[in-house]
Structures are given as structure tokens and as C-alpha cells.
Design a protein around this motif. Structure first.
Motif, PDB file in Angstrom:
ATOM      1  N   VAL A  73       0.862  -1.188   0.000  1.00 31.92           N
ATOM      2  CA  VAL A  73       0.000   0.000   0.000  1.00 31.92           C
ATOM      3  C   VAL A  73       0.896   1.235   0.000  1.00 31.92           C
ATOM      4  CG1 VAL A  73      -1.831   1.242   1.184  1.00 31.92           C
ATOM      5  CG2 VAL A  73      -1.813  -1.239   1.204  1.00 31.92           C
ATOM      6  N   ARG A  74       1.232   1.679  -1.191  1.00 31.38           N
ATOM      7  CA  ARG A  74       2.041   2.884  -1.359  1.00 31.38           C
ATOM      8  C   ARG A  74       1.212   3.927  -2.082  1.00 31.38           C
ATOM      9  NH1 ARG A  74       5.026  -1.283  -3.235  1.00 31.38           N
ATOM     10  NH2 ARG A  74       4.743  -0.585  -5.393  1.00 31.38           N
ATOM     11  N   LEU A  75       1.562   5.190  -1.852  1.00 29.50           N
ATOM     12  CA  LEU A  75       0.800   6.268  -2.476  1.00 29.50           C
ATOM     13  C   LEU A  75       0.806   6.138  -3.988  1.00 29.50           C
ATOM     14  CD1 LEU A  75      -0.760   8.434  -1.020  1.00 29.50           C
ATOM     15  CD2 LEU A  75       1.105  10.045  -1.478  1.00 29.50           C
ATOM     16  N   SER A  76       1.942   5.702  -4.547  1.00 31.01           N
ATOM     17  CA  SER A  76       2.049   5.558  -5.996  1.00 31.01           C
ATOM     18  C   SER A  76       1.115   4.480  -6.536  1.00 31.01           C
ATOM     19  CB  SER A  76       3.497   5.219  -6.385  1.00 31.01           C
ATOM     20  OG  SER A  76       3.909   3.998  -5.780  1.00 31.01           O
ATOM     21  N   VAL A  77       0.728   3.551  -5.684  1.00 31.64           N
ATOM     22  CA  VAL A  77      -0.201   2.486  -6.070  1.00 31.64           C
ATOM     23  C   VAL A  77      -1.641   2.888  -5.789  1.00 31.64           C
ATOM     24  CG1 VAL A  77      -0.903   0.102  -5.610  1.00 31.64           C
ATOM     25  CG2 VAL A  77       1.532   0.693  -5.682  1.00 31.64           C
ATOM     26  N   VAL A  78      -1.859   3.468  -4.619  1.00 29.08           N
ATOM     27  CA  VAL A  78      -3.217   3.765  -4.165  1.00 29.08           C
ATOM     28  C   VAL A  78      -3.859   4.911  -4.947  1.00 29.08           C
ATOM     29  CG1 VAL A  78      -4.564   4.642  -2.220  1.00 29.08           C
ATOM     30  CG2 VAL A  78      -2.876   2.836  -1.856  1.00 29.08           C
ATOM     31  N   LEU A  79      -3.100   5.987  -5.181  1.00 25.17           N
ATOM     32  CA  LEU A  79      -3.694   7.169  -5.814  1.00 25.17           C
ATOM     33  C   LEU A  79      -4.309   6.895  -7.179  1.00 25.17           C
ATOM     34  CD1 LEU A  79      -1.459  10.228  -4.850  1.00 25.17           C
ATOM     35  CD2 LEU A  79      -3.776   9.665  -4.101  1.00 25.17           C
ATOM     36  N   PRO A  80      -3.632   6.161  -8.077  1.00 26.40           N
ATOM     37  CA  PRO A  80      -4.297   5.876  -9.354  1.00 26.40           C
ATOM     38  C   PRO A  80      -5.583   5.065  -9.194  1.00 26.40           C
ATOM     39  CG  PRO A  80      -1.936   5.468  -9.509  1.00 26.40           C
ATOM     40  CD  PRO A  80      -2.234   5.669  -8.059  1.00 26.40           C
ATOM     41  N   ILE A  81      -5.618   4.195  -8.200  1.00 24.76           N
ATOM     42  CA  ILE A  81      -6.817   3.378  -7.996  1.00 24.76           C
ATOM     43  C   ILE A  81      -7.988   4.243  -7.556  1.00 24.76           C
ATOM     44  CG2 ILE A  81      -7.837   1.493  -6.652  1.00 24.76           C
ATOM     45  CD1 ILE A  81      -5.064   0.241  -6.471  1.00 24.76           C
ATOM     46  N   VAL A  82      -7.757   5.116  -6.586  1.00 20.38           N
ATOM     47  CA  VAL A  82      -8.863   5.922  -6.068  1.00 20.38           C
ATOM     48  C   VAL A  82      -9.176   7.121  -6.967  1.00 20.38           C
ATOM     49  CG1 VAL A  82      -8.515   5.206  -3.680  1.00 20.38           C
ATOM     50  CG2 VAL A  82      -7.324   7.236  -4.524  1.00 20.38           C
ATOM     51  N   MET A  83      -8.147   7.721  -7.549  1.00 18.90           N
ATOM     52  CA  MET A  83      -8.353   8.946  -8.333  1.00 18.90           C
ATOM     53  C   MET A  83      -8.764   8.672  -9.770  1.00 18.90           C
ATOM     54  SD  MET A  83      -7.720  12.120  -6.967  1.00 18.90           S
ATOM     55  CE  MET A  83      -6.781  13.120  -8.114  1.00 18.90           C
ATOM     56  N   ASP A  84      -8.086   7.742 -10.414  1.00 22.85           N
ATOM     57  CA  ASP A  84      -8.312   7.519 -11.843  1.00 22.85           C
ATOM     58  C   ASP A  84      -9.319   6.408 -12.121  1.00 22.85           C
ATOM     59  OD1 ASP A  84      -6.392   9.502 -12.413  1.00 22.85           O
ATOM     60  OD2 ASP A  84      -4.774   8.047 -12.247  1.00 22.85           O
ATOM     61  N   GLU A  85      -9.361   5.413 -11.237  1.00 20.28           N
ATOM     62  CA  GLU A  85     -10.298   4.307 -11.436  1.00 20.28           C
ATOM     63  C   GLU A  85     -11.563   4.464 -10.603  1.00 20.28           C
ATOM     64  OE1 GLU A  85      -8.240   0.554 -10.941  1.00 20.28           O
ATOM     65  OE2 GLU A  85      -6.404   1.425 -11.795  1.00 20.28           O
ATOM     66  N   GLY A  86     -11.504   5.312  -9.580  1.00 20.46           N
ATOM     67  CA  GLY A  86     -12.694   5.578  -8.775  1.00 20.46           C
ATOM     68  C   GLY A  86     -13.104   4.451  -7.855  1.00 20.46           C
ATOM     69  N   ILE A  87     -12.159   3.589  -7.480  1.00 17.26           N
ATOM     70  CA  ILE A  87     -12.474   2.480  -6.576  1.00 17.26           C
ATOM     71  C   ILE A  87     -12.161   2.900  -5.145  1.00 17.26           C
ATOM     72  CG2 ILE A  87     -11.927   0.110  -5.921  1.00 17.26           C
ATOM     73  CD1 ILE A  87     -11.240  -0.449  -8.827  1.00 17.26           C
ATOM     74  N   PRO A  88     -13.141   2.944  -4.261  1.00 23.08           N
ATOM     75  CA  PRO A  88     -12.881   3.302  -2.860  1.00 23.08           C
ATOM     76  C   PRO A  88     -12.052   2.226  -2.161  1.00 23.08           C
ATOM     77  CG  PRO A  88     -15.216   3.536  -3.414  1.00 23.08           C
ATOM     78  CD  PRO A  88     -14.570   2.772  -4.532  1.00 23.08           C
ATOM     79  N   LEU A  89     -11.162   2.670  -1.287  1.00 22.53           N
ATOM     80  CA  LEU A  89     -10.325   1.747  -0.531  1.00 22.53           C
ATOM     81  C   LEU A  89     -10.358   2.020   0.967  1.00 22.53           C
ATOM     82  CD1 LEU A  89      -7.125   1.672  -2.816  1.00 22.53           C
ATOM     83  CD2 LEU A  89      -9.073   0.092  -2.837  1.00 22.53           C
ATOM     84  N   MET A  90     -11.094   3.033   1.383  1.00 19.29           N
ATOM     85  CA  MET A  90     -11.119   3.408   2.794  1.00 19.29           C
ATOM     86  C   MET A  90     -12.267   2.707   3.515  1.00 19.29           C
ATOM     87  SD  MET A  90      -8.541   5.484   3.168  1.00 19.29           S
ATOM     88  CE  MET A  90      -8.773   6.614   4.536  1.00 19.29           C
ATOM     89  N   TRP A  91     -11.907   1.898   4.514  1.00 16.81           N
ATOM     90  CA  TRP A  91     -12.822   1.104   5.340  1.00 16.81           C
ATOM     91  C   TRP A  91     -13.406  -0.103   4.609  1.00 16.81           C
ATOM     92  CZ3 TRP A  91     -12.924   6.494   5.865  1.00 16.81           C
ATOM     93  CH2 TRP A  91     -12.429   6.960   7.094  1.00 16.81           C
ATOM     94  N   VAL A  92     -13.622   0.015   3.357  1.00 19.09           N
ATOM     95  CA  VAL A  92     -14.024  -1.120   2.524  1.00 19.09           C
ATOM     96  C   VAL A  92     -13.130  -1.129   1.293  1.00 19.09           C
ATOM     97  CG1 VAL A  92     -16.423  -1.188   3.293  1.00 19.09           C
ATOM     98  CG2 VAL A  92     -15.810   0.285   1.363  1.00 19.09           C
ATOM     99  N   PRO A  93     -12.846  -2.319   0.753  1.00 18.00           N
ATOM    100  CA  PRO A  93     -13.267  -3.646   1.201  1.00 18.00           C
ATOM    101  C   PRO A  93     -12.355  -4.188   2.291  1.00 18.00           C
ATOM    102  CG  PRO A  93     -11.934  -3.868  -0.751  1.00 18.00           C
ATOM    103  CD  PRO A  93     -12.044  -2.388  -0.489  1.00 18.00           C
TER     104      PRO A  93
END
Length: 264
Positions: A73-93
Motif C-alpha cells: 500500500v504505497r501512495l504511488s499504487v493507491v492514488l491511481p486506484i482511487v483517483m483515476d479508477e474511482g475504486i474506494p479503498l477506505m474502510w471497505v473492502p
């Protein structure tokens, strides 16, 4: 109380500055090939060591419980997922699904994971919604749980429609106008300035921002394949409405309400 973008220190401001300070101190000592002088040793013992010893507690306040134990879980990995793909990662899943998402090779693979694990994700969303305690969110939680139940009952389209409209209502009811504009604005190619937010606020609202991508039917825009609130409202179709998008929508509702509940 409406949410504010300055509730906590910014992610890059706090964590980034603190981390760089530790690294720079170590590099300086190493480059000089000598131990730190007595005064600097005292400073480290008095100020830095106590903070470092509490980093696990700090991290649990910044990141939600589903991140615990997840590798990569690095910022370089997480940011594209939440920002560009729109998949939430906070609290779920849950952590095991989060682990699979961050390890997946691309966006298509991540959507496939949500498609295969949708029942587990729905259960996770239901659990998070039951943890919300403040009365001001009670009616939102009821509707959120109905959206989850609709998905679990096989009515993905009904679930997505309810979640899309509930998300809009939640933002209008519980965010001030300035913050709501920030997390929904796509005009002139604007991107969400995640560095201006606290870690939890920024990482929670990033997929919300993606979910508010512009869609103009009268301009001939192609119906988006991924979840967006505007297409869910104005482009009801098999392309926009899908079980995976319904999953993303209930994840958005659950994470946003959980964030708001914790910041009251």
C-alpha cells in the motif's frame, strides 16, 4: 457540523515532512562517517524516539482498519486506484480484497476482482454502515443499507440508482459548499488537489471526485463504462448499469458516511 478540508494535517505535509526529516538526519550522519553529536542525540531521544514509538497508533488514526497488514500500500499504487479508477479503498473492502486490488496488474483486473468478490464487498459495506453511530446520519444509513440489500437480493440496477442519488444527497447535506465543489469539480480539466486534504479526507473523497466525472448527453459523450453519478442519473443503460458499478457505488456510500461519522 459540516466537514472541513482542514480537519487534520495534510497527508504529504505531515507524513512526508516527518519521513524526510528522519531520512535526512540519517543520511547526514552517514555521509560524515561519524556519530551524531551529543546535542543532536538528545534531540532525537527527547523528540523523535517518542514519536516513532507511537507511529503504529498514528497510522491507525490516519488509515482505516482494513489497511492493517496489507502489503504494497504505497501512495504511488493507491492514488491511481482511487483517483483515476474511482475504486474506494477506505474502510471497505476487507483487507484480503484490498490486498488483491493493490496487487492487481491493471484497472480491468481490479474490476474483475470486484465482480468475483461482490458478495463479500457487500457484506463489508453492510458492516461499515452498522458501525455509524451519530443520529444525523441515521436516515442515510437506512437508505445505504437498502442499497446494499438490493444488490444482495439480485437487483443491481436498483442498488446503483439508489446509491448514486444517495451519494449526491449526502454530499449536499453534510459537506459545506466549498468542500462539495472541490470534490465534484471537473471543469476545465481540474483534478482534485488531494495534498490539500487530510489523509482520510483526501483518500475517501478521491473516488467521489472520479465518480463525478462530467457526462453530457447533449454533447454526444459516450456513456462511461465505469461508475459515475451523472451517467447513472442521465444515461440509464446496460453500459453504465452493472453489478460491478453497483458495488463501487455502495462502497462510496459506505466510506463517505464512515468518514463523516468519525469526524463529527
Amino acid at each position: 457540523m459540516q466537514a472541513s478540508p482542514t480537519i487534520n494535517s495534510g497527508f504529504s505535509g505531515f507524513i512526508g515532512h516527518y519521513y524526510r526529516s528522519l531520512v535526512d538526519t540519517g543520511r547526514t550522519a552517514a555521509s560524515l562517517h561519524q556519530p551524531l553529536d551529543g546535542f543532536r542525540q538528545q534531540l532525537i531521544q527527547r523528540f523523535i524516539v517518542p514519536v516513532v514509538s507511537k507511529l503504529p497508533d498514528v497510522s491507525t488514526r490516519i488509515f482505516p482498519v482494513n489497511w492493517v497488514g496489507v502489503q504494497g500500500v504505497r501512495l504511488s499504487v493507491v492514488l491511481p486506484i482511487v483517483m483515476d479508477e474511482g475504486i474506494p479503498l477506505m474502510w471497505v473492502p476487507r483487507a484480503s480484497i484490498l490486498q488483491a486490488l493493490v496487487a492487481a496488474r491493471d484497472a480491468r483486473a481490479r474490476r474483475s476482482i470486484l465482480g468475483r468478490r461482490w458478495k463479500d464487498v457487500a457484506t463489508d459495506c453492510e458492516q461499515v454502515l452498522t458501525e455509524i453511530v451519530h443520529d444525523r446520519f441515521a436516515s442515510d444509513v437506512i437508505l445505504g443499507r437498502q442499497a446494499v440489500a438490493s444488490l444482495q437480493g439480485g437487483y443491481a440496477a436498483a442498488s446503483q440508482a439508489l446509491s448514486a442519488n444517495l451519494l449526491d444527497s449526502v454530499l449536499r447535506k453534510h459537506l459545506n459548499a466549498s468542500l462539495r465543489k472541490q470534490v465534484t469539480n471537473h471543469k476545465n480539466g481540474n483534478r482534485l488537489d488531494i495534498d490539500s486534504f487530510s489523509a482520510r479526507l483526501g483518500l475517501t473523497m478521491a473516488p467521489v471526485w472520479r465518480g463525478y466525472a462530467e457526462y453530457w448527453l447533449d454533447k454526444g459523450d459516450r456513456v462511461p463504462y465505469s461508475f459515475t453519478r451523472h451517467a447513472s442519473a442521465h444515461a440509464v443503460s446496460k453500459r453504465q448499469y452493472s453489478r460491478i458499478n453497483a458495488v463501487v457505488a455502495i462502497m462510496l456510500i459506505s466510506s463517505v458516511l464512515k468518514l463523516l461519522d468519525e469526524q463529527v
